[in-house]
Structure formats: C-alpha cells, structure tokens
Write a protein that holds these residues in place. Sequence first.
Motif, PDB file in Angstrom:
ATOM      1  N   PHE A  31     121.414  82.712  47.669  1.00 52.16           N
ATOM      2  CA  PHE A  31     122.844  83.013  47.564  1.00 52.16           C
ATOM      3  C   PHE A  31     123.383  83.650  48.847  1.00 52.16           C
ATOM      4  O   PHE A  31     124.562  83.490  49.174  1.00 52.16           O
ATOM      5  N   LEU A  32     122.525  84.364  49.564  1.00 50.30           N
ATOM      6  CA  LEU A  32     122.950  84.927  50.846  1.00 50.30           C
ATOM      7  C   LEU A  32     123.305  83.820  51.828  1.00 50.30           C
ATOM      8  O   LEU A  32     124.271  83.930  52.595  1.00 50.30           O
ATOM      9  N   ALA A  33     122.534  82.738  51.810  1.00 51.50           N
ATOM     10  CA  ALA A  33     122.847  81.596  52.669  1.00 51.50           C
ATOM     11  C   ALA A  33     124.180  80.980  52.284  1.00 51.50           C
ATOM     12  O   ALA A  33     124.988  80.607  53.152  1.00 51.50           O
ATOM     13  N   ASP A  34     124.455  80.861  50.978  1.00 59.35           N
ATOM     14  CA  ASP A  34     125.761  80.360  50.534  1.00 59.35           C
ATOM     15  C   ASP A  34     126.883  81.263  51.029  1.00 59.35           C
ATOM     16  O   ASP A  34     127.942  80.803  51.463  1.00 59.35           O
ATOM     17  N   LEU A  96     129.641  93.613  52.632  1.00 61.71           N
ATOM     18  CA  LEU A  96     130.375  93.603  53.902  1.00 61.71           C
ATOM     19  C   LEU A  96     130.555  92.186  54.429  1.00 61.71           C
ATOM     20  O   LEU A  96     131.595  91.856  55.011  1.00 61.71           O
ATOM     21  N   THR A  97     129.557  91.338  54.220  1.00 64.00           N
ATOM     22  CA  THR A  97     129.679  89.947  54.656  1.00 64.00           C
ATOM     23  C   THR A  97     130.784  89.233  53.885  1.00 64.00           C
ATOM     24  O   THR A  97     131.570  88.466  54.454  1.00 64.00           O
ATOM     25  N   SER A  98     130.857  89.479  52.577  1.00 67.74           N
ATOM     26  CA  SER A  98     131.951  88.903  51.780  1.00 67.74           C
ATOM     27  C   SER A  98     133.311  89.372  52.279  1.00 67.74           C
ATOM     28  O   SER A  98     134.242  88.580  52.420  1.00 67.74           O
ATOM     29  N   LEU A 184     132.631  84.464  47.528  1.00 65.75           N
ATOM     30  CA  LEU A 184     132.297  84.812  46.143  1.00 65.75           C
ATOM     31  C   LEU A 184     130.790  84.878  45.903  1.00 65.75           C
ATOM     32  O   LEU A 184     130.340  85.517  44.942  1.00 65.75           O
ATOM     33  N   PHE A 185     130.008  84.243  46.739  1.00 69.06           N
ATOM     34  CA  PHE A 185     128.562  84.258  46.543  1.00 69.06           C
ATOM     35  C   PHE A 185     127.958  85.642  46.786  1.00 69.06           C
ATOM     36  O   PHE A 185     126.799  85.883  46.431  1.00 69.06           O
ATOM     37  N   GLY A 186     128.725  86.536  47.394  1.00 61.64           N
ATOM     38  CA  GLY A 186     128.227  87.899  47.579  1.00 61.64           C
ATOM     39  C   GLY A 186     127.904  88.582  46.259  1.00 61.64           C
ATOM     40  O   GLY A 186     126.970  89.390  46.170  1.00 61.64           O
ATOM     41  N   VAL A 187     128.657  88.255  45.211  1.00 62.89           N
ATOM     42  CA  VAL A 187     128.401  88.828  43.891  1.00 62.89           C
ATOM     43  C   VAL A 187     127.027  88.398  43.383  1.00 62.89           C
ATOM     44  O   VAL A 187     126.275  89.189  42.809  1.00 62.89           O
ATOM     45  N   ALA A 188     126.680  87.132  43.604  1.00 61.92           N
ATOM     46  CA  ALA A 188     125.377  86.630  43.163  1.00 61.92           C
ATOM     47  C   ALA A 188     124.238  87.296  43.920  1.00 61.92           C
ATOM     48  O   ALA A 188     123.172  87.558  43.352  1.00 61.92           O
ATOM     49  N   VAL A 189     124.450  87.587  45.220  1.00 61.57           N
ATOM     50  CA  VAL A 189     123.420  88.285  45.988  1.00 61.57           C
ATOM     51  C   VAL A 189     123.149  89.664  45.390  1.00 61.57           C
ATOM     52  O   VAL A 189     121.992  90.062  45.182  1.00 61.57           O
TER      53      VAL A 189
END
Length: 429
Positions: A31-34, A96-98, A184-189
């Motif tokens: 998920f981080l890659a996404d 922070l990336t998100s 939005l993938f930050g939430v999954a991470v």
Amino acid sequence: MTVLARSDVIEDSDPSGLHRSLRALNWANFFLADLQSGLGPFLGIYLVNLPGWDAEDIGWVLALNGLAGLALSALAGALIDITRRKRLLMATAAGLTSLGTLLITLRPTFPVVAFSQLLTGVAAVVLLPVTAALALGLVGPERYAAQTGRMNAYNHAGNVVGAAVVGVVGYLAGLRFGFLLSALFGVAVVAAVAVIRPGLIRHDVARGLDNQEGPAAQPSKLRTLLRNRSLLAFAAAVCLWQMANAAMLPLASQKFALGNSHQGALFLGALVVVAQATMVPMALLVSRAADRLGRKPLLVLAFLVLPIRGAMLALTRHAGPILAIEVLDGVGAGLLEPLLAIVVADLTRGTGRYNIAFGTVTMIQGIGVALSFSLAGADVVVAGYPAAMFTLAGIASVALLVLLVGVPETARRAEPHRRLISALPNLVR
C-alpha cells in the motif's frame, strides 16, 4: 498475488503471531507503493504541460525530494536505532506522504509543489530505514535477505497497481484526480502497520546487534563506520548508480508527453507498470538466491544493465521500443533495492549501527538522485534529450567500475563464489 502470499510462509511454527506480523509488513509495503505512485515521474508529467513550468524547473523541484534526505537521513537512522516506536514512525511518515500528495492538487505553483516535495522527502527519509529495521527486528539477520526480497516484491506489485490506477485515472479524468486517489492509500498503510505486534520486534537485533551477543552487547563507536572501506565504496557506487538512473524514466516520459498530457500520463503509467512488473520476480530472486549465490553477482547484473538502458533510450523516440527498454529498469532496480538493505546489514552486522549506516547510505543515494534530476534537466535545456541520456549512461559505467573494484562479496554462505568475485577487479585493471 497468490505467489506472493505463498512466499510469506516460513519454516518455524509461530503461535505468537509472527507470520501475521510479517504479512502485515509485506502489505504495508504494497500500500505504501500505491501511496507513492502519484509522486516522481507522474509529477513531471503533470507539471510539464502547466504554464510557467519547463524541464529545468521540474528537475529542480523533483530534486528537492532527494535534498530533504541529505540533512535528515543519518539523523533518521540514528533515531530508528534507539527508538522503540518504529511502528509509530512508519505510520506518521505515511500520513505525511498522503498530505504532500494532496497539496499538489490544491495549487501547483512552484512554492506549493516545492513544499510538497520537501514534506514527502522527509517522510521518505524515515520510511525506507524504518521498514528495514522492522523486518530485521522481526526475523533476525539469518532470514533478513529472504524477508527483504519478499517485502520488495510486494512493494513493486503495489507500484504496478498504483501506476496503472494513476495512469488510467489521469488519462480519463486528469492527473489531479489520480493524485487524490493515490493519497487515500495512506490509510491502508497505517492499518497494516497497526497489525504488527510490537512485542515481536527485537529492537537490539533491529539495530544490527547479533542475537548471540546477549543483552550486554553495546553498539560500536561511530568511527567504525568511517573505517569500513567496503561500506564507503558501496555507498559511492550506489550514489553514482542513482545519479545515472533517477532521471532516465522522467526524461523519457516528459519527451513523449510534450503537448499531450493525457496520452503522456497513460504512457508513463505503462512504463512504470512494465518496470515494476519486472521488479517483482527480481525481488523474489533476491529473496531466494542472495544467500545461496551471493550478493555480488546480483549486484553486478543490476549495475550492468543501467548504461545499456541509457544508451538505448538515447537512440529511440518511439513508444514501443521505450516500453521494451523499461524491462531493463525493472531488472536493475528490482535487484538493487533489496540488495541495498541486505549488503549494508552484512557490512554492519554486530556493530549495532545498522540503521544509522543505512540512513547514511540512503543520504548519499539521495545526493545521487538530486544531482541526476538537476543535471539531466539542465542538460536537456542546453543539449537536448539524447545528450542527457548519453551523459547518464556514462555515469552508470563509472558506477559499475566502482562496484567491481571496491565492493566485496558480503554473504556468509556464498563461499564457493568468493574466488570468482575476488578476481573481478583484475578484469578491469
């Protein structure tokens, strides 16, 4: 994804939840890659068709992401060595990336994009070493190469999905919406990191102290790292490799995208998918063969394909050949990314300074990335795209020479290959 899921199984039974924690760490990498798919080359595609942006400006703003690591990578490594809140660090960096990705969609002016790149650069400084530390703390040095290869396979699979999503959404609705979805993938991470059981993380092992040394073992002095000639040579080789590699894909995509942002986004998505899809089997190769075959043969292959790729990109303009050439990107980066963490762990084993060493090598690698974008951007303005590609290919050739001469085999279980590897420097003298 079935192949990746099966690779999670390790030999020992583990009722304590280690299997589940390792799977969570693998999926956090996916998920981080996404999450990070909206950054890097897609940002260049987004900016190149906006008023007030040219190749040199884009080169400088992309370089800011790497420059953030120059001052903070070693400090981040030192913090990771001593902290027991590694999961919190990883979750915060993902957040922070998100945030940085979202800022790009608000107002893509130079100050806003520059701040976004600094923010995501700070997060990236933490994400790579803290993920490596969590893996080392969970599995120990003997299984570290296998686990690192698996994590990278998940990461590259995530990049395939993320690039495809951002590329298609960018083509259909514009890259702004692709960036929003990516964030939005930050939430999954964060959710995946929460599954990792903190009690299973052996923090002394995570900083590079061997299990056998016991609780009384103390970290070595920092000057030990400065005296490690193999570590310094490896850092120099990786810096040159990144200086040659980082700008190749953005330059190829920007050249194609001039005047056509929608097709450029779709084409870049295809380029990233080809490269990342190739990286998945390369990472799994490292997982399965780095202990048996040794690190050096795989490193030589990773470095060898880069000058070939640069020269081929300089000589072609058409979409089909460029897509085929990106397989070489997948081979090189797919091997080097997991081997970077593994070789640094080998060279610092028992010192208790793994994370600060890894952070420092990452900092030096960031110098290469920053110089690549700024050098290539300026070269395009002065001499054009083909000349910039040939320059990068020349730097890649120097990186290969440094690797052959200065970096030994580091795998403890690759004794049958040491004589061959030790003879390699003689071939280039």
